[in-house]
Motif scaffolding. Structure first.
Motif, PDB file in Angstrom:
ATOM      1  N   GLN A  70     -64.030 -32.074  27.493  1.00 45.78           N
ATOM      2  CA  GLN A  70     -65.377 -31.780  27.033  1.00 45.78           C
ATOM      3  C   GLN A  70     -66.015 -32.929  26.268  1.00 45.78           C
ATOM      4  N   LEU A  71     -65.371 -34.062  26.241  1.00 42.27           N
ATOM      5  CA  LEU A  71     -66.006 -35.176  25.556  1.00 42.27           C
ATOM      6  C   LEU A  71     -66.222 -36.346  26.509  1.00 42.27           C
ATOM      7  N   THR A  72     -65.166 -37.087  26.801  1.00 38.35           N
ATOM      8  CA  THR A  72     -65.324 -38.287  27.622  1.00 38.35           C
ATOM      9  C   THR A  72     -65.827 -37.953  29.017  1.00 38.35           C
ATOM     10  N   PRO A 181     -76.115 -33.926  10.177  1.00 42.18           N
ATOM     11  CA  PRO A 181     -75.306 -32.751  10.494  1.00 42.18           C
ATOM     12  C   PRO A 181     -75.747 -32.106  11.812  1.00 42.18           C
ATOM     13  N   PHE A 182     -74.779 -31.697  12.627  1.00 41.38           N
ATOM     14  CA  PHE A 182     -75.043 -31.004  13.880  1.00 41.38           C
ATOM     15  C   PHE A 182     -74.068 -29.841  14.024  1.00 41.38           C
ATOM     16  N   ILE A 183     -74.455 -28.860  14.825  1.00 39.49           N
ATOM     17  CA  ILE A 183     -73.595 -27.714  15.111  1.00 39.49           C
ATOM     18  C   ILE A 183     -73.311 -27.674  16.602  1.00 39.49           C
ATOM     19  N   TRP A 184     -72.038 -27.631  16.944  1.00 41.37           N
ATOM     20  CA  TRP A 184     -71.609 -27.519  18.341  1.00 41.37           C
ATOM     21  C   TRP A 184     -71.791 -26.075  18.798  1.00 41.37           C
ATOM     22  N   GLN A 185     -72.611 -25.883  19.865  1.00 41.87           N
ATOM     23  CA  GLN A 185     -72.893 -24.552  20.383  1.00 41.87           C
ATOM     24  C   GLN A 185     -72.512 -24.429  21.858  1.00 41.87           C
ATOM     25  N   GLY A 186     -71.629 -25.312  22.305  1.00 47.71           N
ATOM     26  CA  GLY A 186     -71.128 -25.221  23.665  1.00 47.71           C
ATOM     27  C   GLY A 186     -71.910 -26.022  24.685  1.00 47.71           C
ATOM     28  N   ASP A 187     -73.005 -26.683  24.284  1.00 49.18           N
ATOM     29  CA  ASP A 187     -73.806 -27.485  25.205  1.00 49.18           C
ATOM     30  C   ASP A 187     -73.291 -28.925  25.162  1.00 49.18           C
ATOM     31  N   LEU A 231     -82.798 -30.885  20.593  1.00 46.69           N
ATOM     32  CA  LEU A 231     -82.624 -32.277  21.002  1.00 46.69           C
ATOM     33  C   LEU A 231     -82.040 -32.423  22.406  1.00 46.69           C
ATOM     34  N   PRO A 232     -80.979 -31.677  22.782  1.00 45.11           N
ATOM     35  CA  PRO A 232     -80.503 -31.789  24.174  1.00 45.11           C
ATOM     36  C   PRO A 232     -81.574 -31.437  25.195  1.00 45.11           C
ATOM     37  N   LEU A 233     -82.400 -30.410  24.891  1.00 43.21           N
ATOM     38  CA  LEU A 233     -83.468 -30.038  25.816  1.00 43.21           C
ATOM     39  C   LEU A 233     -84.518 -31.130  25.910  1.00 43.21           C
ATOM     40  N   LEU A 234     -84.950 -31.653  24.763  1.00 39.35           N
ATOM     41  CA  LEU A 234     -85.985 -32.685  24.768  1.00 39.35           C
ATOM     42  C   LEU A 234     -85.518 -33.922  25.528  1.00 39.35           C
ATOM     43  N   TYR A 235     -84.307 -34.356  25.262  1.00 39.78           N
ATOM     44  CA  TYR A 235     -83.817 -35.563  25.932  1.00 39.78           C
ATOM     45  C   TYR A 235     -83.611 -35.326  27.430  1.00 39.78           C
ATOM     46  N   THR A 236     -83.168 -34.143  27.800  1.00 44.60           N
ATOM     47  CA  THR A 236     -82.998 -33.853  29.228  1.00 44.60           C
ATOM     48  C   THR A 236     -84.327 -33.952  29.963  1.00 44.60           C
ATOM     49  N   GLU A 237     -85.397 -33.414  29.374  1.00 40.37           N
ATOM     50  CA  GLU A 237     -86.709 -33.490  30.013  1.00 40.37           C
ATOM     51  C   GLU A 237     -87.222 -34.923  30.051  1.00 40.37           C
TER      52      GLU A 237
END
Length: 748
Positions: A70-72, A181-187, A231-237
């Protein structure tokens, strides 16, 4: 709305005509030199990258993110899917704080990610130690739950909100410590978003100084859970839009460089930080995604978002803004400040945010809309966009006015990295004649696309090919061959010649060309196993045997599809299919006259027939590589026949139509060095040979006009040349009356 249109567009002056459209100044960036500078600017963008990451994690966490894939692996897959090239090349994992300090003392890292469960070490001690060992290195605190994050990071309250001005202090007031700080939510996209957030903050100011056309998106959100989703959504778009731009780019170089000109996303968690970022990047602000409540003056302010938006609206009423809140009563407040409202408790929160990016920020395909938001047409790329703009039955006048007033055209072009074009569109004439505005938009787009690709060798793309704009394209990744290299060099060199300013009424260019590179020849020969046959002199006793075998062998399917699309675009244009072997036109061994050139009228209404003619000509040229004459000539040189590779050039025949004939008025050959100077001329003066019609008269050694000096053309020489040209013209007409012709013309 109609009154607003009339007030915004003053009455056109009575002496303005459609012809005045040509007098509108096109911005200086349209010049070839400007386009080169643009490429150089792109190459200087995004120079600070996150290449090396120090991951501080327990063995269990490391197993979760690394061994469990789930990382590399997922990070690499995410970069690949989004066509990103700057993948982190080094991820170093340590399981304790002491190991982290040891690594930081020995190596340089661009980013430190701590999964918090690193023993009993105090987070303040950890941050201060990292700052001491690696000043300025951004630190990401990654938690798996909100409760865990609250226990470790003292800035996070029970609601998961951050109250710290990260750009100015980390409790102690140091200016160059960034703690995120960030929270891992499975994305799995969160890792990509973290890296890009850091890179954008590092590069934003410098990149905007280099290329002012780059835009920024301001995200104001203090809740860690929410911005870890946003942030993941914004960068994906953003990267999806970048991918669309890449597909529409002219060259492979531009495809790579335009990735760097994407909009940058800047995260702020307090009012002071958001205000500072707005003031710093207000001229380049593309849009704002703002929370309703976040810290202001060190305290949680329930209306900080409205205060920030009012400040923005006081200076710029056109910037798209979305106000997000968990309170339904905020919807009315959002309408008062002309902002889009999104409810944070909605089941479609992320989808609503994505829709805002598409409709308001200019991402995705362009939707031509009416004032009532009805979509009348959708353009997926620049070619469709330009075509639809020129069709009033597809895009009504009211839609043109609507998008012009709202700057939607400029915004869409900016998100695609078309900065010069967006600037030109912003200079559209202020007139009530909508047809004139439409004409200006279309001509500006075509002019800039033409200038962008005029002196570049483009990769053929059957979805976007336009021979009126793409003057030199190629199929395949191999060599252009000797002749192709020479023509390609001249095509590119004309960019720096500045001939248009020296001779404004003369257009000097290489005839538009489609080059089929040597990689296609290799594929054709290898898949059909023709090498062994063609090189065996005992089997290939005659040229006819070789030719028959080559004609029976089909071209690669992809090449056939590309040629079909090419023929569909260039119907009615006479073509010359020319050889361009790997060693053709080499110094002292030019292979002149060894291979074949075929003239095709390209007039048949049947597309299948015209495609068949071109494919036959290509295969005949391939076959001529192994004809007896070619083999014998190759043996007389230092080359070997099996080393020979063949490219093919398909070019327009320069000339004009004269009844059923097509030929140029004058053709010729110019040489920079005259090996046989006469009548006082010097060898360095060069020599020119001219003839009427096609150049066969010159290259076949027949009578033609000779200019003994290309540098100093005297008046007697000029008069002599003109007199001889008139004599030849009269002679030609005399022969044509007798039913003969002295010219080699294109007719089949």
């Amino acid at each position: 709305y109609q009154r607003r249109v009339r007030e915004s567009l003053p009455t056109m002056q009575s002496d303005t005509t459609q012809g005045d459209l040509l007098q509108y100044p096109i911005i200086p960036a349209l010049q070839a030199a400007g386009m080169s500078k643009r490429v150089q600017n792109f190459d200087l963008l995004m120079t600070r990258r996150v290449r090396s990451i120090l991951l501080v994690a327990s063995r269990y966490d490391y197993f979760t993110f690394q061994e469990d894939g789930q990382l590399t692996e997922t990070l690499f897959n995410t970069y690949t899917q989004l066509n990103l090239t700057a993948f982190p090349t080094h991820i170093e994992r340590v399981s304790s704080v002491d190991e982290a300090f040891n690594m930081l003392s020995k190596e340089r890292f661009d980013l430190v990610i701590s999964l918090l469960r690193v023993g009993n070490s105090d987070i303040f001690v950890f941050v201060e130690s990292v700052h001491r060992l690696a000043p300025g290195t951004p630190i990401v605190l990654l938690a798996t739950t909100q409760a865990e994050l609250q226990m470790i990071d003292p800035r996070v309250d029970e609601l998961g909100r951050v109250n710290v001005h990260k750009r100015q202090n980390w409790e102690s007031g140091k200016t160059d410590i960034w703690v995120w700080p960030f929270i891992w939510q499975g994305d799995v996209r969160l890792f990509m978003a973290i890296i890009k957030t850091v890179e954008d903050r590092l590069n934003a100011q410098r990149d905007l100084d280099i290329e002012p056309g780059i835009r920024t998106i301001l995200l104001v959100e203090d809740n860690v859970k929410f911005y870890s989703s946003y942030l993941p959504l914004l960068y994906t778009e953003v990267f999806r839009q970048t991918q669309a731009v890449i597909d529409d780019s002219a060259t492979q170089l531009m495809k790579l460089l335009r990735q760097r000109a994407r909009p940058k996303i800047l995260l702020a968690t307090t009012y002071e930080e958001a205000e500072a970022l707005y003031e710093q990047y207000s001229k380049q602000l593309l849009g704002v995604v703002c929370d309703m409540a976040f810290p202001r003056n060190g305290k949680h302010d329930k209306s900080a978002g409205l205060t920030l938006i009012r400040k923005i609206r006081a200076e710029n009423n056109a910037i798209p803004v979305v106000l997000q809140s968990q309170s339904l009563s905020a919807k009315e407040s959002a309408q008062m400040v002309k902002a889009t409202y999104i409810h944070k408790g909605s089941n479609t929160l992320l989808q609503d945010l994505r829709e805002f990016m598409i409709t308001s920020l200019g991402f995705g395909p362009f939707r031509f809309r009416l004032p009532n938001d009805k979509v009348v047409s959708t353009a997926t790329d620049m070619r469709n966009f330009c075509t639809m703009l020129g069709q009033p039955d597809v895009v009504p006048d009211i839609s043109i006015v609507f998008h012009t007033l709202n700057k939607d055209f400029e915004r869409w072009l900016i998100t695609r990295g078309e900065f010069e074009l967006a600037e030109a569109i912003g200079q559209a004439p202020t007139t009530s004649n909508i047809s004139e505005i439409r004409e200006y938009l279309v001509s500006s787009i075509r002019n800039i696309r033409l200038q962008t690709s005029a002196h570049q060798i483009l990769q053929f793309d059957k979805l976007h090919f336009d021979h009126t704009i793409a003057h030199f394209t190629r199929i395949g990744s191999g060599s252009l061959g000797g002749k192709g290299r020479g023509l390609g060099f001249m095509h590119v060199a004309l960019e720096n010649a500045n001939l248009k300013s020296l001779y404004p009424n003369v257009t000097v260019r290489v005839p538009w060309t489609l080059a089929i590179s040597t990689s296609v020849f290799d594929e054709f020969m290898e898949t059909s196993e023709l090498f062994g046959f063609a090189l065996n002199d005992q089997i290939t006793t005659t040229n006819d045997v070789i030719t028959e075998m080559f004609l029976r062998t089909p071209l690669p399917t992809k090449v056939l599809n590309d040629i079909t699309e090419f023929c569909r675009s260039v119907k009615g244009v006479p073509l010359a299919v020319r050889s361009s072997s790997l060693f053709e036109d080499t110094f002292r061994q030019p292979f002149a006259g060894i291979y074949k050139t075929y003239f095709l009228p390209n007039q048949n209404p049947s597309l299948e027939f015209r495609v068949h003619e071109i494919c036959e000509a290509i295969k005949l040229i391939y076959a001529s590589t192994f004809w007896t004459e070619a083999k014998q000539y190759t043996r007389s040189t230092s080359f070997r026949t099996e080393e020979m590779k063949m490219a093919v050039l398909i070019q327009e025949i320069a000339g004009t139509r004269h009844d059923h004939w097509v030929y140029p008025n004058i053709s010729g050959v110019a040489r920079a060095h005259n090996f046989y100077p006469q009548h006082g001329a010097r060898a360095s003066d060069g020599i020119g040979l001219l003839a009427l019609g096609l150049g066969g008269t010159v290259v076949d050694g027949r009578a033609c006009v000779r200019i003994l000096s290309l540098i100093h053309i005297s008046e007697p020489t000029r008069l002599l040349s003109i007199s001889y040209a008139v004599f030849c013209l009269k002679k030609k007409k005399k022969h044509e009356k007798k039913g003969n012709t002295v010219l080699t013309l294109c007719k089949r």
